[in-house]
Design a protein around this motif. Structure first.
Motif, PDB file in Angstrom:
ATOM      1  N   THR A   1     -12.001 -24.166 -29.362  1.00 53.79           N
ATOM      2  CA  THR A   1     -10.594 -24.145 -28.970  1.00 53.79           C
ATOM      3  C   THR A   1     -10.379 -24.217 -27.461  1.00 53.79           C
ATOM      4  O   THR A   1      -9.258 -24.436 -27.028  1.00 53.79           O
ATOM      5  CB  THR A   1      -9.913 -22.867 -29.485  1.00 53.79           C
ATOM      6  OG1 THR A   1     -10.594 -21.734 -28.967  1.00 53.79           O
ATOM      7  CG2 THR A   1      -9.906 -22.837 -30.999  1.00 53.79           C
ATOM      8  N   GLU A   2     -11.458 -24.037 -26.653  1.00 57.47           N
ATOM      9  CA  GLU A   2     -11.295 -23.994 -25.203  1.00 57.47           C
ATOM     10  C   GLU A   2     -12.281 -24.921 -24.505  1.00 57.47           C
ATOM     11  O   GLU A   2     -13.381 -25.168 -24.993  1.00 57.47           O
ATOM     12  CB  GLU A   2     -11.514 -22.571 -24.678  1.00 57.47           C
ATOM     13  CG  GLU A   2     -10.493 -21.569 -25.163  1.00 57.47           C
ATOM     14  CD  GLU A   2     -10.781 -20.169 -24.640  1.00 57.47           C
ATOM     15  OE1 GLU A   2     -11.883 -19.922 -24.110  1.00 57.47           O
ATOM     16  OE2 GLU A   2      -9.895 -19.321 -24.775  1.00 57.47           O
ATOM     17  N   VAL A   3     -11.851 -25.429 -23.343  1.00 57.67           N
ATOM     18  CA  VAL A   3     -12.718 -26.220 -22.467  1.00 57.67           C
ATOM     19  C   VAL A   3     -12.502 -25.736 -21.038  1.00 57.67           C
ATOM     20  O   VAL A   3     -11.458 -25.175 -20.709  1.00 57.67           O
ATOM     21  CB  VAL A   3     -12.431 -27.733 -22.556  1.00 57.67           C
ATOM     22  CG1 VAL A   3     -12.765 -28.288 -23.904  1.00 57.67           C
ATOM     23  CG2 VAL A   3     -11.009 -28.047 -22.179  1.00 57.67           C
ATOM     24  N   GLU A   4     -13.506 -25.956 -20.201  1.00 53.06           N
ATOM     25  CA  GLU A   4     -13.371 -25.631 -18.791  1.00 53.06           C
ATOM     26  C   GLU A   4     -13.172 -26.935 -18.034  1.00 53.06           C
ATOM     27  O   GLU A   4     -13.959 -27.865 -18.170  1.00 53.06           O
ATOM     28  CB  GLU A   4     -14.627 -24.913 -18.290  1.00 53.06           C
ATOM     29  CG  GLU A   4     -14.491 -24.374 -16.887  1.00 53.06           C
ATOM     30  CD  GLU A   4     -15.716 -23.567 -16.498  1.00 53.06           C
ATOM     31  OE1 GLU A   4     -16.606 -24.135 -15.831  1.00 53.06           O
ATOM     32  OE2 GLU A   4     -15.767 -22.390 -16.883  1.00 53.06           O
TER      33      GLU A   4
ATOM     34  N   ARG B   1      -7.947 -26.682 -25.981  1.00 49.60           N
ATOM     35  CA  ARG B   1      -8.196 -28.083 -26.316  1.00 49.60           C
ATOM     36  C   ARG B   1      -6.920 -28.819 -26.719  1.00 49.60           C
ATOM     37  O   ARG B   1      -6.727 -29.965 -26.358  1.00 49.60           O
ATOM     38  CB  ARG B   1      -9.190 -28.193 -27.469  1.00 49.60           C
ATOM     39  CG  ARG B   1     -10.620 -28.079 -27.035  1.00 49.60           C
ATOM     40  CD  ARG B   1     -11.515 -28.329 -28.235  1.00 49.60           C
ATOM     41  NE  ARG B   1     -12.891 -28.147 -27.861  1.00 49.60           N
ATOM     42  CZ  ARG B   1     -13.835 -29.071 -28.023  1.00 49.60           C
ATOM     43  NH1 ARG B   1     -13.530 -30.217 -28.567  1.00 49.60           N
ATOM     44  NH2 ARG B   1     -15.063 -28.845 -27.649  1.00 49.60           N
ATOM     45  N   HIS B   2      -6.048 -28.157 -27.462  1.00 50.71           N
ATOM     46  CA  HIS B   2      -4.865 -28.864 -27.950  1.00 50.71           C
ATOM     47  C   HIS B   2      -3.856 -29.171 -26.841  1.00 50.71           C
ATOM     48  O   HIS B   2      -2.940 -29.942 -27.043  1.00 50.71           O
ATOM     49  CB  HIS B   2      -4.198 -28.099 -29.101  1.00 50.71           C
ATOM     50  CG  HIS B   2      -3.526 -26.833 -28.690  1.00 50.71           C
ATOM     51  ND1 HIS B   2      -4.179 -25.627 -28.673  1.00 50.71           N
ATOM     52  CD2 HIS B   2      -2.259 -26.598 -28.295  1.00 50.71           C
ATOM     53  CE1 HIS B   2      -3.327 -24.699 -28.272  1.00 50.71           C
ATOM     54  NE2 HIS B   2      -2.166 -25.251 -28.036  1.00 50.71           N
ATOM     55  N   THR B   3      -4.050 -28.563 -25.642  1.00 49.46           N
ATOM     56  CA  THR B   3      -3.144 -28.885 -24.529  1.00 49.46           C
ATOM     57  C   THR B   3      -3.615 -30.095 -23.736  1.00 49.46           C
ATOM     58  O   THR B   3      -2.882 -30.563 -22.872  1.00 49.46           O
ATOM     59  CB  THR B   3      -3.006 -27.687 -23.569  1.00 49.46           C
ATOM     60  OG1 THR B   3      -4.278 -27.382 -23.009  1.00 49.46           O
ATOM     61  CG2 THR B   3      -2.431 -26.482 -24.278  1.00 49.46           C
ATOM     62  N   LEU B   4      -4.801 -30.596 -24.028  1.00 50.03           N
ATOM     63  CA  LEU B   4      -5.267 -31.813 -23.365  1.00 50.03           C
ATOM     64  C   LEU B   4      -4.529 -32.988 -23.988  1.00 50.03           C
ATOM     65  O   LEU B   4      -4.586 -33.221 -25.182  1.00 50.03           O
ATOM     66  CB  LEU B   4      -6.778 -31.974 -23.531  1.00 50.03           C
ATOM     67  CG  LEU B   4      -7.637 -30.845 -22.940  1.00 50.03           C
ATOM     68  CD1 LEU B   4      -9.093 -31.108 -23.218  1.00 50.03           C
ATOM     69  CD2 LEU B   4      -7.378 -30.690 -21.463  1.00 50.03           C
ATOM     70  N   SER B   5      -3.807 -33.730 -23.164  1.00 46.74           N
ATOM     71  CA  SER B   5      -2.966 -34.781 -23.709  1.00 46.74           C
ATOM     72  C   SER B   5      -3.624 -36.151 -23.710  1.00 46.74           C
ATOM     73  O   SER B   5      -3.261 -37.003 -24.503  1.00 46.74           O
ATOM     74  CB  SER B   5      -1.640 -34.853 -22.951  1.00 46.74           C
ATOM     75  OG  SER B   5      -1.871 -35.129 -21.596  1.00 46.74           O
ATOM     76  N   ASP B   6      -4.604 -36.372 -22.835  1.00 45.07           N
ATOM     77  CA  ASP B   6      -5.180 -37.704 -22.756  1.00 45.07           C
ATOM     78  C   ASP B   6      -6.548 -37.668 -22.105  1.00 45.07           C
ATOM     79  O   ASP B   6      -6.812 -36.842 -21.229  1.00 45.07           O
ATOM     80  CB  ASP B   6      -4.256 -38.602 -21.931  1.00 45.07           C
ATOM     81  CG  ASP B   6      -4.404 -40.064 -22.259  1.00 45.07           C
ATOM     82  OD1 ASP B   6      -5.126 -40.383 -23.213  1.00 45.07           O
ATOM     83  OD2 ASP B   6      -3.785 -40.873 -21.555  1.00 45.07           O
ATOM     84  N   ILE B   7      -7.417 -38.587 -22.520  1.00 46.07           N
ATOM     85  CA  ILE B   7      -8.692 -38.810 -21.847  1.00 46.07           C
ATOM     86  C   ILE B   7      -8.484 -40.042 -20.971  1.00 46.07           C
ATOM     87  O   ILE B   7      -8.181 -41.120 -21.476  1.00 46.07           O
ATOM     88  CB  ILE B   7      -9.834 -39.042 -22.852  1.00 46.07           C
ATOM     89  CG1 ILE B   7     -10.043 -37.794 -23.711  1.00 46.07           C
ATOM     90  CG2 ILE B   7     -11.116 -39.393 -22.116  1.00 46.07           C
ATOM     91  CD1 ILE B   7     -11.093 -37.959 -24.790  1.00 46.07           C
TER      92      ILE B   7
END
Length: 127
Positions: free
Chosen positions: A92-95, A108-114
């Motif tokens: 659920t988390e990334v740094e 993770r779900h707040t990341l909108s784009d790569i």
């Protein structure tokens, strides 16, 4: 009502058997019910096609993007921060490294784009 009783009596006296036969009959209760149910089904189908299906497709693409995250990917968050993933801490988390040694933990779900993949796709299309 807006029509006076005298006018209504005059009009009803003018209706003869010939003009009464020319008037359309009222639909039966079952046919009226079937028409209403048909319209409701058409509206439900349009609602599904125009709203639900595209949203499910968008969620599936986002889920695939989240599953494909790797260390070193350049990402943008929903809050507008841009950085590189330095560590995948959990499911659920990334740094995210924002630069100059600033690291934040993001869900993770707040990341909108790569952002890296889009640049690679543009390079491939130019060749």
């Amino acid at each position: 009502m807006l029509i006076s009783m005298a006018y209504a009596q005059e009009v009803s006296a003018e209706i003869t058997a010939e003009t009464a036969a020319a008037l359309p009959e009222a639909p039966s209760a079952t046919s009226a019910f079937m028409w209403n149910m048909g319209l409701i089904l058409v509206l439900v189908a349009m609602f599904y096609i125009l709203l639900i299906k595209p949203q499910q497709k968008r969620l599936q693409q986002h889920r695939e993007m989240m599953d494909g995250l790797k260390v070193g990917n350049k990402v943008s968050t929903a809050g507008g921060l841009v950085g590189k993933i330095s560590k995948l801490t959990s499911d659920t988390e990334v740094e995210v490294d924002l630069g100059n040694g600033t690291k934040v933990t993001a869900l993770r779900h707040t990341l909108s784009d790569i952002l890296d993949e889009k640049k690679d796709d543009k390079k491939d299309t130019k060749k």
